[in-house]
Design a protein around this motif. Structure first.
Motif, short mmCIF file in Angstrom:
data_model
loop_
_atom_site.label_atom_id
_atom_site.label_comp_id
_atom_site.label_asym_id
_atom_site.label_seq_id
_atom_site.Cartn_x
_atom_site.Cartn_y
_atom_site.Cartn_z
N PHE A 1 66.03 -11.48 -30.24
CA PHE A 1 65.58 -11.88 -29.00
C PHE A 1 66.24 -10.88 -27.56
CE2 PHE A 1 65.68 -15.44 -31.75
CZ PHE A 1 64.53 -16.17 -31.36
N TYR A 2 65.75 -10.68 -26.69
CA TYR A 2 66.11 -9.64 -25.83
C TYR A 2 65.29 -10.00 -24.27
CZ TYR A 2 62.06 -6.80 -26.07
OH TYR A 2 60.71 -6.10 -26.19
N ARG A 3 66.43 -9.58 -23.55
CA ARG A 3 65.92 -9.64 -21.80
C ARG A 3 66.09 -7.98 -21.52
NH1 ARG A 3 67.94 -14.25 -17.93
NH2 ARG A 3 66.06 -13.43 -16.93
N GLY A 4 65.35 -7.77 -20.60
CA GLY A 4 65.36 -6.09 -20.07
C GLY A 4 64.58 -5.26 -21.12
N LYS A 5 65.64 -4.43 -21.70
CA LYS A 5 65.07 -3.55 -22.69
C LYS A 5 65.77 -3.26 -23.96
CE LYS A 5 65.66 -0.08 -19.89
NZ LYS A 5 65.81 1.60 -19.36
N LEU A 6 65.12 -2.82 -24.97
CA LEU A 6 65.97 -2.41 -26.14
C LEU A 6 66.48 -1.24 -26.14
CD1 LEU A 6 63.68 -4.16 -28.85
CD2 LEU A 6 66.05 -4.90 -28.21
N PRO A 7 67.54 -0.74 -26.71
CA PRO A 7 68.09 0.73 -26.82
C PRO A 7 66.81 1.71 -27.55
CG PRO A 7 69.70 -1.01 -27.91
CD PRO A 7 68.40 -1.66 -27.63
N SER A 8 66.87 2.78 -26.91
CA SER A 8 66.23 3.65 -27.47
C SER A 8 66.66 4.31 -28.75
CB SER A 8 65.71 4.86 -26.42
OG SER A 8 64.99 5.92 -26.97
N ASP A 9 65.60 4.58 -29.61
CA ASP A 9 66.15 5.07 -30.85
C ASP A 9 66.21 6.79 -30.67
OD1 ASP A 9 66.38 3.10 -32.91
OD2 ASP A 9 64.09 3.07 -32.83
N SER A 10 65.66 7.29 -29.76
CA SER A 10 65.63 8.71 -29.57
C SER A 10 66.78 9.33 -28.82
CB SER A 10 64.43 9.15 -28.91
OG SER A 10 64.27 8.74 -27.74
N ILE A 11 67.72 8.16 -28.21
CA ILE A 11 68.73 8.36 -27.36
C ILE A 11 70.01 8.41 -28.01
CG2 ILE A 11 69.98 8.41 -25.27
CD1 ILE A 11 67.12 7.65 -24.01
N PRO A 12 71.21 9.01 -28.01
CA PRO A 12 72.41 8.77 -28.73
C PRO A 12 73.04 7.29 -28.15
CG PRO A 12 72.40 10.75 -28.26
CD PRO A 12 71.19 10.20 -27.58
N SER A 13 73.63 6.59 -28.66
CA SER A 13 74.31 5.37 -28.56
C SER A 13 75.68 5.14 -28.90
CB SER A 13 73.67 4.21 -29.02
OG SER A 13 72.05 4.09 -28.53
N VAL A 14 76.78 4.77 -28.20
CA VAL A 14 77.81 4.68 -28.39
C VAL A 14 78.49 3.12 -28.30
CG1 VAL A 14 80.29 5.15 -28.02
CG2 VAL A 14 78.48 7.04 -28.17
N ALA A 15 79.17 2.54 -29.38
CA ALA A 15 79.69 1.15 -28.87
C ALA A 15 80.92 1.25 -28.42
CB ALA A 15 79.45 0.34 -30.30
N VAL A 16 81.48 0.75 -27.43
CA VAL A 16 82.72 0.76 -26.83
C VAL A 16 83.38 -0.69 -27.01
CG1 VAL A 16 84.41 1.57 -24.72
CG2 VAL A 16 82.07 2.58 -25.26
N ILE A 17 84.36 -0.69 -27.62
CA ILE A 17 84.96 -2.08 -27.85
C ILE A 17 86.45 -2.12 -27.84
CG2 ILE A 17 82.88 -2.74 -29.40
CD1 ILE A 17 84.65 -2.24 -31.87
N GLY A 18 87.04 -3.26 -27.62
CA GLY A 18 88.53 -3.39 -27.47
C GLY A 18 88.97 -4.64 -27.09
N ALA A 19 90.29 -4.71 -26.89
CA ALA A 19 90.79 -5.88 -26.26
C ALA A 19 90.46 -6.66 -25.19
CB ALA A 19 92.44 -5.66 -26.22
N ARG A 20 90.16 -8.03 -25.15
CA ARG A 20 89.72 -8.70 -23.94
C ARG A 20 90.99 -8.70 -22.94
NH1 ARG A 20 86.87 -11.22 -28.17
NH2 ARG A 20 84.95 -12.03 -27.35
N SER A 21 92.20 -8.96 -23.32
CA SER A 21 93.22 -8.92 -22.37
C SER A 21 93.78 -7.32 -22.43
CB SER A 21 94.34 -9.90 -22.68
OG SER A 21 93.96 -11.17 -22.65
N CYS A 22 93.16 -6.24 -21.96
CA CYS A 22 93.61 -4.94 -22.07
C CYS A 22 94.51 -4.56 -21.06
CB CYS A 22 92.32 -3.82 -22.02
SG CYS A 22 91.57 -4.13 -20.29
#
Length: 382
Positions: free
Chosen positions: A107-128
């Motif tokens: 399910f999504y709102r807006g767009k989905l990521p494009s397969d033809s463009i690089p994608s990076v997940a940036v993750i980390g602490a909530r209390s940074c």
């Protein structure tokens, strides 16, 4: 299913099935693949269903048939401007098709990521920490300016900071929720949620209206990592949701980079531990993106033309540059070059001197077209 041709009726039934608890994964995939077409599942007698589904799944399915309908799910999607895409649709993200326990639908709102463009997940602490917030801002901004898609969980802390920075830099970002796409969680990130609808999208495997409960987040994390080509971990405790995402990323074959931290800092325990296990070390946005683009050369889904332009520095020359500035800018890339190397690469019948290039680089940096990434070494800013 006998074929992969999806009709609007099929898609509507699949959206309904993905709204039933625990069916948006392996269970739902096996169930759908056992019938000629999706709509057949609604007409199966209970004695047949008993042979196809475990008791808990059977009870959930029968309960859902009584309490909701295909039309009610479609109405819910329409009310908030959401869409649904199934595993069998051509628009389903290819990144997800290869992961273990790929969702039956999204399910999504807006767009989905494009397969033809690089994608990076940036993750980390909530209390940074302030340090973590700085690194997340710098990385998110750089990825956004490069046109690289930023994937994260829209959480407080590192997630939201990197996503806001990417959008502010003119890029796109996608938030993967542990709730329905019509539920903003945390509520304090409503401005970010609204920005993602315009500059990317909101994605979930959960039904419309599903609240953000703790048990939803570990399965959600597999989508965050699954949509990305690489993951950057910025501050994480040894035992945390971030580390769960890392485990899933490694299982999915994704590259994992981590920001090193002080050994006395508990927020760096997870990151330093990953480095000890062989994770890539994140040193700067420029170095990371250079390594990322090199690693993606053989990716069958990405645009090779885009990768070539970005990595080799052959993007269009910005307007307003003088002839000398354009000559220097044209040889800059994401790989740091020193002034001697720049002088050698400039294609001109009259050689450029060291001092001449130094002055031009200073002006390019003042105009935000170039950046000094280390002593005497420069890259372009796209």
């Amino acid at each position: 299913m006998n074929n992969t041709t999806i009709t609007p009726e099929d898609s509507a039934v699949l959206a309904w099935l993905c709204s039933v608890k625990n069916f948006n994964g392996r269970l739902g995939m096996r169930f759908i693949n056992s019938v000629p077409k999706p709509s057949d599942i609604l007409n199966l007698p209970e004695d047949i269903l008993q042979n196809m589904l475990p008791p808990a799944a059977l009870n959930a399915f029968l309960k859902a048939k009584k309490e909701s309908s295909v039309n009610s799910i479609q109405d819910a999607l329409q009310r908030c401007g959401a869409s649904f895409v199934s595993y069998y649709d051509s628009t389903y993200p290819n990144h997800l098709k290869s992961i273990p326990d790929a969702p039956l639908g999204i399910f999504y709102r807006g767009k989905l990521p494009s397969d033809s463009i690089p994608s990076v997940a940036v993750i980390g602490a909530r209390s940074c920490s302030e340090y973590g917030a700085h690194v997340a801002t710098e990385l998110g901004s750089y990825l956004g300016s490069m046109g690289i898609q930023v994937i994260s969980g829209m959480a407080c802390g590192i997630d939201g900071i990197s996503q806001r920075a990417a959008i502010q830099a003119g890029g796109t970002s996608f938030g993967v929720l542990g709730s329905g796409v019509d539920v903003c969680y945390p509520p304090s990130n409503r401005p970010l949620y609204d920005s993602l609808l315009i500059n990317g999208g909101i994605i979930s495997t959960y039904a419309m209206g599903e609240p953000a409960i703790a048990s939803n987040f570990p399965p959600r994390n597999r989508i965050v990592s699954g949509l990305a080509d690489a993951i950057v971990v910025i501050e994480a405790r040894q035992k945390s949701g971030t580390m769960i995402t890392v485990d899933m990323a490694l299982e999915q074959g994704r590259e994992v980079y981590t920001v090193p931290g002080r050994i006395t800092d508990r927020l760096s325990d997870g990151c330093n531990g990953l480095i000890g296990q062989g994770a890539g070390i994140y040193l700067s946005p420029e170095i990371f993106v250079t390594e990322l683009l090199e690693s993606l050369e053989d990716n069958p889904f990405l645009s090779k033309e885009r990768l070539h332009r970005t990595f080799n520095g052959t993007e269009a020359i910005p307007q307003g540059l003088s002839e000398d500035q354009a000559a220097v800018y044209s040889v800059l890339s994401l790989t740091p070059l020193n002034i001697d190397e720049i002088c050698e690469k400039i294609n001109s019948p009259v050689p450029y001197s060291y001092s001449q290039v130094s002055m031009i680089l200073m002006q390019l940096m003042l105009d935000n077209h170039a950046k000094q990434v280390s002593q005497g070494c420069f890259t372009k800013i796209l």
